[in-house]
Design a protein around this motif. Structure first.
Motif, mmCIF file in Angstrom:
data_model
loop_
_atom_site.group_PDB
_atom_site.id
_atom_site.type_symbol
_atom_site.label_atom_id
_atom_site.label_comp_id
_atom_site.label_asym_id
_atom_site.label_seq_id
_atom_site.Cartn_x
_atom_site.Cartn_y
_atom_site.Cartn_z
ATOM 1 N N PRO A 10 54.353 82.932 55.816
ATOM 2 C CA PRO A 10 55.762 82.540 55.755
ATOM 3 C C PRO A 10 56.688 83.676 56.163
ATOM 4 O O PRO A 10 56.410 84.835 55.888
ATOM 5 C CB PRO A 10 55.964 82.162 54.293
ATOM 6 C CG PRO A 10 54.886 82.855 53.559
ATOM 7 C CD PRO A 10 53.745 83.011 54.514
ATOM 8 N N THR A 11 57.734 83.328 56.831
ATOM 9 C CA THR A 11 58.735 84.286 57.252
ATOM 10 C C THR A 11 60.088 83.822 56.738
ATOM 11 O O THR A 11 60.486 82.692 56.997
ATOM 12 C CB THR A 11 58.794 84.365 58.794
ATOM 13 O OG1 THR A 11 57.488 84.660 59.277
ATOM 14 C CG2 THR A 11 59.757 85.416 59.256
ATOM 15 N N PRO A 15 67.954 80.247 59.938
ATOM 16 C CA PRO A 15 68.157 79.514 61.185
ATOM 17 C C PRO A 15 69.645 79.261 61.438
ATOM 18 O O PRO A 15 70.426 79.151 60.504
ATOM 19 C CB PRO A 15 67.431 78.195 60.962
ATOM 20 C CG PRO A 15 66.570 78.410 59.781
ATOM 21 C CD PRO A 15 67.219 79.478 58.967
ATOM 22 N N ALA A 28 65.985 79.862 54.657
ATOM 23 C CA ALA A 28 64.771 79.061 54.642
ATOM 24 C C ALA A 28 63.557 79.929 54.917
ATOM 25 O O ALA A 28 63.675 81.037 55.427
ATOM 26 C CB ALA A 28 64.849 77.972 55.707
ATOM 27 N N GLU A 30 60.106 79.289 57.083
ATOM 28 C CA GLU A 30 59.502 78.340 58.013
ATOM 29 C C GLU A 30 57.981 78.380 57.889
ATOM 30 O O GLU A 30 57.391 79.453 57.714
ATOM 31 C CB GLU A 30 59.902 78.651 59.447
ATOM 32 C CG GLU A 30 59.361 77.621 60.428
ATOM 33 C CD GLU A 30 59.833 77.834 61.848
ATOM 34 O OE1 GLU A 30 60.494 78.846 62.131
ATOM 35 O OE2 GLU A 30 59.524 76.970 62.678
ATOM 36 N N PHE A 31 57.351 77.215 57.995
ATOM 37 C CA PHE A 31 55.901 77.095 57.947
ATOM 38 C C PHE A 31 55.415 76.375 59.191
ATOM 39 O O PHE A 31 56.147 75.594 59.792
ATOM 40 C CB PHE A 31 55.464 76.331 56.689
ATOM 41 C CG PHE A 31 55.691 77.121 55.427
ATOM 42 C CD1 PHE A 31 54.688 77.914 54.906
ATOM 43 C CD2 PHE A 31 56.920 77.089 54.792
ATOM 44 C CE1 PHE A 31 54.904 78.655 53.756
ATOM 45 C CE2 PHE A 31 57.150 77.820 53.647
ATOM 46 C CZ PHE A 31 56.134 78.608 53.125
ATOM 47 N N LYS A 32 54.149 76.611 59.541
ATOM 48 C CA LYS A 32 53.581 75.988 60.731
ATOM 49 C C LYS A 32 53.151 74.554 60.505
ATOM 50 O O LYS A 32 52.898 73.833 61.456
ATOM 51 C CB LYS A 32 52.400 76.813 61.246
ATOM 52 C CG LYS A 32 52.839 78.144 61.807
ATOM 53 C CD LYS A 32 51.704 78.873 62.452
ATOM 54 C CE LYS A 32 52.222 80.181 63.029
ATOM 55 N NZ LYS A 32 51.226 80.891 63.782
ATOM 56 N N ALA A 37 53.978 73.983 53.880
ATOM 57 C CA ALA A 37 55.282 73.988 53.210
ATOM 58 C C ALA A 37 55.173 73.363 51.822
ATOM 59 O O ALA A 37 55.724 73.885 50.851
ATOM 60 C CB ALA A 37 56.314 73.243 54.057
ATOM 61 N N LEU A 50 61.821 68.747 56.795
ATOM 62 C CA LEU A 50 61.569 68.707 58.228
ATOM 63 C C LEU A 50 62.930 68.637 58.905
ATOM 64 O O LEU A 50 63.706 67.720 58.646
ATOM 65 C CB LEU A 50 60.729 67.475 58.577
ATOM 66 C CG LEU A 50 60.385 67.272 60.041
ATOM 67 C CD1 LEU A 50 59.477 68.395 60.538
ATOM 68 C CD2 LEU A 50 59.706 65.922 60.237
ATOM 69 N N ARG A 54 60.788 71.196 62.804
ATOM 70 C CA ARG A 54 60.182 72.352 62.138
ATOM 71 C C ARG A 54 60.131 72.115 60.635
ATOM 72 O O ARG A 54 60.983 71.439 60.076
ATOM 73 C CB ARG A 54 60.984 73.615 62.421
ATOM 74 C CG ARG A 54 60.948 74.009 63.877
ATOM 75 C CD ARG A 54 61.751 75.244 64.099
ATOM 76 N NE ARG A 54 61.442 75.812 65.393
ATOM 77 C CZ ARG A 54 61.937 76.932 65.835
ATOM 78 N NH1 ARG A 54 62.786 77.618 65.085
ATOM 79 N NH2 ARG A 54 61.618 77.390 67.012
ATOM 80 N N GLN A 55 59.125 72.721 59.999
ATOM 81 C CA GLN A 55 58.940 72.571 58.557
ATOM 82 C C GLN A 55 59.482 73.817 57.855
ATOM 83 O O GLN A 55 59.106 74.939 58.198
ATOM 84 C CB GLN A 55 57.450 72.408 58.208
ATOM 85 C CG GLN A 55 56.801 71.217 58.837
ATOM 86 C CD GLN A 55 56.318 71.456 60.258
ATOM 87 O OE1 GLN A 55 56.316 72.552 60.774
ATOM 88 N NE2 GLN A 55 55.890 70.397 60.911
ATOM 89 N N TYR A 56 60.352 73.573 56.882
ATOM 90 C CA TYR A 56 60.964 74.668 56.127
ATOM 91 C C TYR A 56 60.817 74.408 54.635
ATOM 92 O O TYR A 56 60.678 73.267 54.202
ATOM 93 C CB TYR A 56 62.471 74.759 56.399
ATOM 94 C CG TYR A 56 62.858 75.023 57.827
ATOM 95 C CD1 TYR A 56 62.785 76.296 58.366
ATOM 96 C CD2 TYR A 56 63.340 73.995 58.641
ATOM 97 C CE1 TYR A 56 63.172 76.546 59.676
ATOM 98 C CE2 TYR A 56 63.734 74.238 59.947
ATOM 99 C CZ TYR A 56 63.650 75.510 60.459
ATOM 100 O OH TYR A 56 64.034 75.748 61.745
#
Length: 94
Positions: A10-11, A15, A28, A30-32, A37, A50, A54-56
């Motif tokens: 996670p980072t 955004p 947030a 973000e996840f892959k 998430a 979503l 992107r998933q956050y």
């Protein structure tokens, strides 16, 4: 929650969404994947969403703020079926 998704690293970042009216910034992680998430929310809290493909994970307050800004997104939720299977579903907002 059991899932075969491997969590992304996670980072934390902020955004910046360009809306038709003005830029919108939110906090947030973000996840892959949606599964990653949701795993994070199980472990640390927050809301899996979503947004823009992107998933956050965001705080509950951030999710409310995004909704109040009339930005389209969806909550990510795990749904357990009667047959024992589990699926990730979305609940659209705005």
């Amino acid at each position: 929650m059991s899932t075969s998704c491997v969590p992304a690293s996670p980072t934390m970042f902020t955004p910046n969404l360009e809306t038709t009216m003005k830029p919108f910034t939110f906090k947030a992680i973000e996840f892959k994947s949606a599964g990653a998430a949701l795993q994070h929310t199980d472990a640390a809290g927050g809301e899996a969403i979503l947004l823009g493909g992107r998933q956050y994970v965001v705080s509950e307050d951030e999710a409310v703020r995004i909704a109040r800004a009339d930005i389209e997104f969806a909550y990510l939720c795990e749904h357990d079926a009667e047959d024992g299977t589990s699926r990730i579903v979305t609940i659209p907002v705005n």
